[in-house]
Scaffold this motif. Structure first.
Motif, short mmCIF file in Angstrom:
data_model
loop_
_atom_site.label_atom_id
_atom_site.label_comp_id
_atom_site.label_asym_id
_atom_site.label_seq_id
_atom_site.Cartn_x
_atom_site.Cartn_y
_atom_site.Cartn_z
N MET A 1 0.87 -1.10 -0.02
CA MET A 1 -0.06 0.08 -0.08
C MET A 1 0.77 1.27 0.25
O MET A 1 1.79 1.35 0.76
N LYS A 2 0.51 2.36 -0.78
CA LYS A 2 1.37 3.40 -0.89
C LYS A 2 1.13 4.15 0.47
O LYS A 2 0.20 4.27 0.97
N GLN A 3 2.03 4.95 0.80
CA GLN A 3 2.26 5.70 1.95
C GLN A 3 2.20 7.15 1.73
O GLN A 3 2.77 7.57 0.94
N ALA A 4 1.30 7.86 2.50
CA ALA A 4 1.04 9.17 2.34
C ALA A 4 1.40 9.90 3.81
O ALA A 4 0.70 9.43 4.93
N LEU A 5 2.24 10.96 3.95
CA LEU A 5 2.56 11.54 5.34
C LEU A 5 2.19 13.00 5.31
O LEU A 5 2.57 13.60 4.43
N ALA A 6 1.39 13.36 6.25
CA ALA A 6 0.81 14.77 6.44
C ALA A 6 1.75 15.39 7.61
O ALA A 6 1.47 14.89 8.82
N LEU A 7 2.51 16.42 7.24
CA LEU A 7 2.83 17.21 8.53
C LEU A 7 1.88 18.38 8.49
O LEU A 7 1.57 19.35 8.23
N ARG A 8 1.42 18.19 10.07
CA ARG A 8 0.27 18.88 10.31
C ARG A 8 0.75 20.03 11.53
O ARG A 8 1.08 19.33 12.56
N HIS A 9 0.49 21.30 11.33
CA HIS A 9 1.19 22.08 12.29
C HIS A 9 0.12 22.73 13.19
O HIS A 9 0.48 23.15 14.40
N VAL A 10 -1.36 22.66 13.00
CA VAL A 10 -2.47 22.85 13.57
C VAL A 10 -3.33 21.76 13.35
O VAL A 10 -3.67 21.39 12.32
N ASP A 11 -4.13 21.41 14.54
CA ASP A 11 -4.66 20.23 14.64
C ASP A 11 -6.07 20.37 13.44
O ASP A 11 -6.27 19.46 12.62
N PHE A 12 -6.77 21.54 13.55
CA PHE A 12 -8.03 21.60 12.60
C PHE A 12 -7.53 21.87 11.20
O PHE A 12 -8.14 21.91 10.15
N GLU A 13 -6.12 22.26 10.73
CA GLU A 13 -5.46 22.66 9.58
C GLU A 13 -5.07 21.29 8.99
O GLU A 13 -3.98 21.12 8.72
N ASP A 14 -5.91 20.22 8.70
CA ASP A 14 -5.66 18.88 8.52
C ASP A 14 -5.86 18.75 6.95
O ASP A 14 -6.24 19.67 6.22
N LEU A 15 -6.01 17.47 6.47
CA LEU A 15 -6.12 17.05 5.13
C LEU A 15 -7.26 17.32 4.61
O LEU A 15 -7.45 17.38 3.41
N GLY A 16 -8.42 17.65 5.51
CA GLY A 16 -9.89 17.77 5.09
C GLY A 16 -10.50 16.90 4.06
O GLY A 16 -10.29 15.60 4.26
N THR A 17 -10.82 17.22 2.80
CA THR A 17 -11.50 16.42 1.78
C THR A 17 -10.53 15.85 1.10
O THR A 17 -10.58 14.89 0.39
N LEU A 18 -9.12 16.20 1.23
CA LEU A 18 -8.07 15.49 0.29
C LEU A 18 -7.99 14.06 1.01
O LEU A 18 -7.35 13.20 0.24
#
Length: 232
Positions: A1-18
């Motif tokens: 499975m492909k891996q995506a890593l999101a660097l999140r600086h503020v909890d609510f500024e997340d990946l959202g619909t992405l």
């Protein structure tokens, strides 16, 4: 499975619909919070896709936020290795700085729902999919791209709203990923910034909720097409 890593600086500024688009395309999503997680340890995993999300700090304030320097180096390394990356707002600014560009205050805060104008250079790219699409703006710094790179989208206050770099790097100054059904988390979390800009959080939230479905559709179509164009 492909891996995506999101660097999140503020909890609510997340990946959202992405997030849903990534899951539909077979990505396993992980999050890291640079203020508390060791990015040097995470680098060894070399995710298939890196997403650097938004935040209120300035991309060049490495003295105050040393992890921004680590993020810039990571983006440089990934660009050299042609490993795909997406930068959103702060993430796009860090991406530009990592490539030799700069950021500086615009003299105003661009906050709320709007659109972007697709530049002539952007007309031949996927940015054309976002012509007239509603997007969420939330920033006070502007990007100066390194020599040889061009803006793909703009607004009146901000000449660089989108760009692409070699190595499959996409930078978006605006928030196309935001889940507008949760816009009150933004207006509450950034309440002081909203007040300083002389804006009304309730007005911002009402406009965002009215355009939530249209922006979600534009977001899903754009990100799906971009992801589908990546090399296998």
């Amino acid at each position: 499975m492909k891996q995506a890593l999101a660097l999140r600086h503020v909890d609510f500024e997340d990946l959202g619909t992405l997030a849903g688009v990534l899951e539909q395309r077979g990505y396993h999503i992980r999050h890291a919070d640079p203020a508390r997680d060791d990015l040097s340890a995470l680098r060894r995993e070399e995710p298939d896709l890196l997403i650097v999300l938004g935040g209120p700090m300035r991309a060049t304030d490495v003295a105050g936020y040393p992890f921004l320097g680590e993020e810039a180096q990571w983006l440089r390394d990934r660009r050299a290795a042609a490993r795909p990356s997406i930068g959103v707002c702060l993430g796009a600014q860090v991406m530009a700085v990592a490539a030799g560009g700069d950021v500086a205050p615009m003299g105003l805060n661009e906050i709320g729902m709007g659109t972007v104008s697709i530049t002539p250079a952007g007309q031949g790219t996927l940015l054309r999919l976002l012509a007239d699409a509603p997007v969420l703006h939330w920033h006070g710094d502007g990007i100066a791209l390194p020599a040889g790179e061009v803006s793909l989208a703009s607004t009146g206050p901000c000449a660089v709203q989108a760009f692409e770099l070699s190595g499959h790097q996409l930078g978006l100054q605006f928030h196309l990923e935001a889940d507008l059904d949760r816009i009150t988390e933004w207006t509450t979390g950034h309440a002081e910034e909203v007040a300083q800009a002389g804006l009304d959080g309730k007005v911002i939230a009402a406009a965002a909720k009215a355009q939530a479905q249209a922006m979600k559709a534009a977001s899903e179509a754009f990100f799906a097409t971009w992801l589908d164009g990546l090399p296998a």
